[in-house]
Design a protein around this motif. Sequence first.
Motif, short mmCIF file in Angstrom:
data_model
loop_
_atom_site.label_atom_id
_atom_site.label_comp_id
_atom_site.label_asym_id
_atom_site.label_seq_id
_atom_site.Cartn_x
_atom_site.Cartn_y
_atom_site.Cartn_z
N GLU A 118 0.84 -1.19 0.00
CA GLU A 118 0.00 0.00 0.00
C GLU A 118 0.88 1.25 0.00
O GLU A 118 0.59 2.23 -0.68
CB GLU A 118 -0.92 0.00 1.23
CG GLU A 118 -2.00 1.05 1.18
CD GLU A 118 -2.74 1.22 2.50
OE1 GLU A 118 -2.35 0.55 3.49
OE2 GLU A 118 -3.68 2.01 2.54
N ALA A 119 1.97 1.17 0.74
CA ALA A 119 2.88 2.31 0.83
C ALA A 119 3.45 2.68 -0.54
O ALA A 119 3.76 3.84 -0.79
CB ALA A 119 4.00 2.01 1.81
N VAL A 120 3.61 1.70 -1.42
CA VAL A 120 4.17 2.01 -2.73
C VAL A 120 3.09 2.15 -3.81
O VAL A 120 3.39 2.22 -4.99
CB VAL A 120 5.22 0.97 -3.18
CG1 VAL A 120 6.38 0.95 -2.21
CG2 VAL A 120 4.61 -0.41 -3.34
N GLY A 121 1.84 2.17 -3.39
CA GLY A 121 0.77 2.42 -4.36
C GLY A 121 0.17 1.17 -4.97
O GLY A 121 -0.50 1.24 -5.99
N GLU A 181 -4.09 -0.45 -10.32
CA GLU A 181 -3.21 -1.38 -9.61
C GLU A 181 -2.88 -2.58 -10.49
O GLU A 181 -1.80 -3.15 -10.41
CB GLU A 181 -3.86 -1.82 -8.30
CG GLU A 181 -3.87 -0.71 -7.28
CD GLU A 181 -4.64 -1.05 -6.01
OE1 GLU A 181 -4.23 -0.57 -4.96
OE2 GLU A 181 -5.65 -1.78 -6.08
N ARG A 182 -3.84 -2.95 -11.33
CA ARG A 182 -3.60 -4.06 -12.23
C ARG A 182 -2.53 -3.71 -13.26
O ARG A 182 -1.60 -4.48 -13.50
CB ARG A 182 -4.91 -4.43 -12.95
CG ARG A 182 -4.90 -5.79 -13.55
CD ARG A 182 -6.29 -6.17 -14.02
NE ARG A 182 -6.42 -5.99 -15.44
CZ ARG A 182 -5.99 -6.86 -16.33
NH1 ARG A 182 -5.38 -7.96 -15.93
NH2 ARG A 182 -6.14 -6.64 -17.61
N LEU A 183 -2.65 -2.53 -13.85
CA LEU A 183 -1.67 -2.10 -14.85
C LEU A 183 -0.28 -2.01 -14.23
O LEU A 183 0.70 -2.50 -14.80
CB LEU A 183 -2.09 -0.74 -15.43
CG LEU A 183 -1.15 -0.15 -16.46
CD1 LEU A 183 -1.05 -1.05 -17.68
CD2 LEU A 183 -1.62 1.24 -16.91
N LEU A 184 -0.20 -1.42 -13.04
CA LEU A 184 1.09 -1.30 -12.36
C LEU A 184 1.70 -2.68 -12.12
O LEU A 184 2.89 -2.89 -12.35
CB LEU A 184 0.88 -0.63 -11.00
CG LEU A 184 1.33 0.80 -10.82
CD1 LEU A 184 1.09 1.24 -9.40
CD2 LEU A 184 2.79 0.96 -11.18
#
Lengths: 74, 667
Positions: free
Chosen positions: B384-387, B418-421
């Motif tokens: 979560e901290a890194v997005g 989040e999926r793309l990342l």
Amino acid sequence: MLGKLKKGEKGRILHISSIDHLVRRRLLDLGITEGSEVCLKCVMPFGGPIMVESCGQCIGIRRKEAIQIEVERL
Amino acid sequence: MEIALIGNPNTGKTSLFNHLTGSYEYVGNWSGVTVEKKIGIFKNNKDKLIDLPGIYTLNPLSKDEGVVTQFLLTEIVDKMLNILDASQIERNLHLTIQLLEYGKPTIIGLNMMDVASKRGIHVDPVKLSQTLGIPVAPVVARSGKGCTDLAATIIEGDIPNPNPSLVHYGTEIEEAIEKLEELLEGKQNHSVRWLALQLFEGNQYVKQYLYSVIGEERLNFFLQQIEKTINTNYQTSLEQFIFQKRKAKIDWIIADSAIKRNLTKTPLSEKIDAIVTNKILGLPIFFLLMYLMFMLTFDWLGFPLSDYLDGLITGPIASGIESLLSAVGASDFIHALILDGIVAGVGGVLVFVPQIFILFFFISLLEDSGYMARVALVMDRLMEAVGLNGKAFIPMMIGFGCNVPGIMAARTIETPKERLLTILLTPLMSCSARLPIYALFVGAFFVQQKALIVLSIYVLGIAVAFILAKVFSSTILKGETSLFVIELPPYRLPQFRALWRSTWDKGKGFLKKAGTFIFAGSVFIWLLSYAGPSGMDVALDDSYLAVIGGFIAPLFEPIGFNSWQAGASLITGFLAKEAIISTMNIIYFVPDEASLQGLLSNYFTPLSAYSFMIFILLYIPCLATTATIYKETGSKRWTVFSIGYALIIAYILSFVIYQGGKLLGLG
């Protein structure tokens, strides 16, 4: 608040509609909604997610969502 | 006959699938998560069973859930097999009701009765069958008990059409369904009741489908009307209203066919969870498990086995082929092609099969035991901290085996950002194809600290992924909420057969690649090394390979490896990372791995070897991975981006490591 329960404490969900609708839908899919009984099992460190048990299944949700779920302590 | 297998996640669907089908066609089901439909043939060699991703409801939140709705909308299904987890029957019945509304003959496989009775829940299959009006067959998906009967019932049994009106949704909705029926009259073949209810629940796939049938404006008007009616009459949303109606019916079904008793016994799962998801111990236990996994894959088991296999291939097998070739009087060209090209190239990759299978075995073990979901929970705070969110860690873990299924597993992540990342960053996870390269280099330069050096490369991959996640999520991929709700299935003792099957499923892709891709690549590379501008059978330094490699070699001088050999192997590495090993084996053709390692020290120092490994870790996703990124993102821009950023990061990091190391006097 669900997020305010202590480890091992049980509660019944009173109000769930203030959380994000996607989170709410996923909880609903898992059968967790108003009236469900929940028990706080684990708390992850550094403000991480919590693990709650409801009807014999365990789910993980984030604390910031958990504190928006109103529960009454049982 | 086409039979669809549908059920909630973690109900034993894949186990049941394996028991029902003797053979199957393999459709990209790499990880524990069924991410694409998989088609198997029943043991009668005629009827097809289609395994679909696990879903809670037909109204999808994530892409893999959409697969099922899309399937029901576009494909022809003859019958449906719905697997239920008896211990979670209330929740599972929501899906069952939606399937009954779909209107195709349905049969229920009632699984996990043993788990249910341990929890004090007893379900009577006969009564449940009477209540629902469809056949219910008890099964034990893990052991296969009851599966033969189930197969016989589905294939030969006369399954009646279900009653799609099991749930009465009240006058308003029932009238709206009739109205939609009029609008759709004769325009399509699906059950209107099902379409209407899915539409009311907000199913986007169904909505799009209905747009194409009756037009956007007309449908929206219709939908708004019914929404308004429910809102004013009941002060609740349409979606919630439908859920409540179903829930009331389910409560009635439960009361009618299942007895529930409450036992206050602590299940084993909770005892294990008290330790592995412990506030203080959770993370250390995870890291310890990772450490053990790597030590076993490399030092304790993998290397000894690889060495043995290497001895076998370069010894008896190579000399056997050699004497066979001499016996049949093969020409020098064929002789060289087979021994220096194929045996060296393919054999060089095959010796790493044990390590790769051990790694896949452990990944399967983590998946099957139920620990993988806990990893997501334990890692969520950090992610979560890194997005990202904790679920993104699962694709990354699977990426350690192979990036392709890792990227596909990202489909379970609900939010597009989040999926793309996750898709963009999973290639940074060091896949098993990169492992032979590390194995070769640590064997040559870091004999004392093999596992530690390899672990450091894996950790570096993760660290780079995390840093980039932070950078990307706060720059080019800003905004959008993050969603993290995860089901933690109870722990299960993995069965050896299931474990072996899933290890084999994953590992055979590697063997297949060695047999086809690496084989062809080896022949090609060998030809390039055999021929040169001045003719055939030239000295290696005059070959085409040297010309090509020499052309790009100066680029790599600042990061420590300016030989043409390194340049040439990096080019082939884009096709498949293992090809780097094949290329090196062919270039530095030597009788065995030990002398190859000796030879490498003429071209690399420990520092430049480390820099080379880091470069290989990061520089480019392989061809298959690139194709998967394109398929999953549907965007050329993001595909090019994933290659571009990797090249830049790889160069910068190798530069820093090599030059920095030199400054510190390590070179």
